[in-house]
Design a protein around this motif. Structure first.
Motif: not given
Lengths: 182, 163
Positions: A26-28, A80-82, B156-157
């Motif tokens: 999820f974070p990636t 949009a994909i992410a 973000r991390f």
């Protein structure tokens, strides 16, 4: 079938579970989403500021649009994909989330604004390609900037209101669990 | 020493105000991301032009003159909004290894960006005026892309590595 039931069944998809499970997927995906949306907003602003007569005013509008907008579209597709992957991982939380609903509404408004500009105002662009842009084009550019700033604002608020909907599932699996403002 | 700084910062009235007024942190984060949009898109456009990617009709030096000045302005905005976030939650950032890496990368990014801007001003031909950019210019562009993207990733991390 209710929206919530549909959302729940979406969360059951193997792909949705893949995004939701494990500490780093999820974070990636979220990082890719943020970088892509930054490219969308930054590149669209280049065209909007040209239409508003703020920057690159010595260049034809058509050239600026042709050079910059392909980057916008590719970035939007990635965002949009992410975003879709993030959505399916916790669909039932997102569908009832006010900032998320507002964000989708604002995206629709941004799209409508773009379509009107492209198919109405932009048709006689050759007339004002280098001169002063017409009022309709300036209004479209101002609305575009406003809608995209609002999209980013809602996007940031989504992760506050859906907190703990995602992130590392347990504190032991990662150095630390997602914060309240993850 | 950093822990002591955090302990002191947390006790300041400013830190308390940032914590207590609920909208300050989300608004600061939002402005931080909007400024990132300016930085990242501007940097990407200059760097891809130097690397010969994209259908641009203007030279890399012309791109740099259009896009690099806004980068410095947006970086200043990010410094202010970032400082608000640090003062509000010092431990979340200052003691966080991802934040520390981000700050090191930021120094590198600012140096690379300044080198690109100065190089273009001093030697426009080597930096793509009237032809492709020379290899040191392309190397700088690739480095700039990598470092700025890494900064965004670290940003973000930070939320996933609490110190």
């Amino acid at each position: 079938m209710s929206i919530t039931a549909i959302a729940k069944s979406i969360e059951g998809l193997a792909l949705a579970r893949f995004v939701a499970q494990g500490p780093w997927v999820f974070p990636t995906v979220e990082t890719i989403h943020v970088i892509a949306i930054a490219m969308v907003v930054g590149s669209i602003a280049v065209v909007d500021l040209r239409l508003l007569g703020v920057s690159w005013t010595a260049r034809p509008v058509t050239e600026v649009a042709e050079e910059v907008l392909p980057w916008t579209w590719v970035s939007f597709a990635v965002a949009a994909i992410a975003g879709g992957l993030m959505f399916i991982s916790a669909a039932s939380k997102y569908v009832t989330d006010l900032p998320f609903q507002l964000k989708m509404l604002l995206l629709a408004l941004a799209a409508a604004n773009m379509l009107v500009f492209h198919f109405v105002t932009y048709r006689d662009v050759e007339v004002w390609n280098l001169g002063r842009t017409p009022r309709a084009a300036k209004v479209a550019a101002g609305l575009s900037l406003a809608f995209w700033i609002a999209v980013v604002t809602c996007g940031r608020l989504v992760s506050f209101s859906t907190q703990n909907a995602f992130g590392p599932p347990s504190a032991s699996a990662a150095p630390a669990a997602a914060g309240v403002d993850g | 020493m950093l822990a002591a700084l955090c302990a002191w910062l947390e006790k300041t009235p400013l830190s308390a105000a940032i914590q207590d007024i609920g909208w300050i942190i989300p608004i600061s984060q939002t402005v931080h991301i909007l400024a990132l949009a300016v930085v990242l898109s501007s940097i990407v456009f200059v760097d891809v032009r130097l690397l010969g990617l994209g259908a641009w009709r203007v030279s890399a030096p012309a791109m740099a003159r259009r896009f690099l000045p806004p980068v410095w302005f947006a970086v200043a905005v990010m410094a202010v909004t970032g400082a608000i976030l640090i003062i509000g939650e010092p431990r979340r950032d200052l003691l966080n290894p991802v934040f520390q890496i981000k700050m090191l990368l930021l120094v590198a990014a600012l140096v690379v960006t300044a080198v690109i801007q100065a190089g273009i001003a001093a030697h426009p031909r080597a930096w793509g005026e009237g032809g492709p950019a020379a290899w040191p210019a392309r190397l700088a562009a690739g480095l700039s892309l990598a470092v700025w993207l890494a900064i965004a990733v670290c940003g973000r991390f930070i939320a996933y590595f609490m110190g």
